[in-house]
Design a protein around this motif. Structure first.
Motif, mmCIF file in Angstrom:
data_model
loop_
_atom_site.group_PDB
_atom_site.id
_atom_site.type_symbol
_atom_site.label_atom_id
_atom_site.label_comp_id
_atom_site.label_asym_id
_atom_site.label_seq_id
_atom_site.Cartn_x
_atom_site.Cartn_y
_atom_site.Cartn_z
ATOM 1 N N UNK A 100 0.563 -1.129 0.035
ATOM 2 C CA UNK A 100 0.081 0.220 0.240
ATOM 3 C C UNK A 100 0.720 1.473 -0.222
ATOM 4 N N UNK A 101 1.715 1.401 0.614
ATOM 5 C CA UNK A 101 3.130 2.253 1.019
ATOM 6 C C UNK A 101 3.667 3.344 -0.400
ATOM 7 N N UNK A 102 3.733 1.934 -1.589
ATOM 8 C CA UNK A 102 4.825 2.029 -2.555
ATOM 9 C C UNK A 102 3.273 2.423 -3.663
ATOM 10 N N UNK A 103 2.370 1.945 -3.305
ATOM 11 C CA UNK A 103 1.093 2.267 -4.432
ATOM 12 C C UNK A 103 0.883 3.836 -4.261
ATOM 13 N N UNK A 104 0.491 3.990 -3.002
ATOM 14 C CA UNK A 104 0.494 5.475 -3.172
ATOM 15 C C UNK A 104 0.980 6.625 -3.616
ATOM 16 N N UNK A 105 2.793 6.386 -2.519
ATOM 17 C CA UNK A 105 3.659 7.139 -3.163
ATOM 18 C C UNK A 105 3.969 7.014 -4.561
ATOM 19 N N UNK A 106 3.708 5.953 -4.807
ATOM 20 C CA UNK A 106 3.499 6.454 -6.654
ATOM 21 C C UNK A 106 3.268 6.782 -7.732
ATOM 22 N N UNK A 107 1.570 6.417 -6.974
ATOM 23 C CA UNK A 107 0.712 7.163 -7.743
ATOM 24 C C UNK A 107 1.014 8.583 -7.278
ATOM 25 N N UNK A 108 1.361 8.628 -6.295
ATOM 26 C CA UNK A 108 0.741 10.647 -5.996
ATOM 27 C C UNK A 108 1.688 10.870 -7.301
ATOM 28 N N UNK A 109 3.229 10.011 -7.542
ATOM 29 C CA UNK A 109 4.300 11.081 -8.225
ATOM 30 C C UNK A 109 3.760 10.798 -9.949
#
Length: 170
Positions: A100-109
């Protein structure tokens, strides 16, 4: 916390801390997906319109400059669409892998990249239409004003607030 050997041990997160972090990531993901729901229809409409332009009767009358602007606008729209849809694909493919953390961070970028490409695409569309309607310096002044408004509202204003070190709130 100190151990017998004088070294500091880290306190492990308890279930409540993990739950708070997970709820925070859930909220961030929901907010991001809601934002993407706003941006995507506009990009899709622009893309659909751009796909029809080469089939119009007047497309053959475009100058080389106008064709270049059209193609740049088309590519920027494709890159925007791809960047804005990518978070959904990543979420679908990685959701059950506890990333989830990677998904949220990459989605933000990716969402920021998608908005940047969309700003280029909107500027290109305005430039193309303005170049067909007007001559000379007006083309650049009118297009520049629209593009400056977009960049100012989408990027400069929020980043300027951060630079002034403002806390969130009304």
């Amino acid at each position: 916390m100190s151990g017998d050997d004088g070294m500091t041990r880290h306190v492990e997160e308890g279930p409540d801390d993990r739950g708070k972090e997970e709820r925070k990531r859930d909220r961030q993901m929901i907010e991001l997906l809601n934002e993407l729901r706003i941006a995507l229809p506009g990009v899709q409409i622009l893309f659909a319109f751009l796909l029809t332009v080469p089939f119009s009767m007047r497309f053959g009358d475009l100058t080389l400059f106008q064709r270049d602007v059209y193609y740049l606008t088309l590519v920027a729209t494709v890159l925007s669409t791809t960047s804005l849809i990518a978070p959904s694909a990543a979420h679908r493919l990685r959701f059950h892998q506890s990333e989830r953390a990677w998904i949220v961070e990459s989605a933000n970028q990716l969402a920021i990249a998608g908005l940047a490409f969309l700003a280029v695409a909107l500027g290109g569309a305005v430039l193309l239409v303005t170049d067909m309607m007007f001559d000379g310096v007006r083309v650049w002044v009118y297009t520049g004003a629209v593009w400056a408004f977009i960049v100012g509202l989408w990027f400069v204003r929020p980043l300027g607030r951060h630079a002034r070190d403002k806390s969130s709130g009304p």
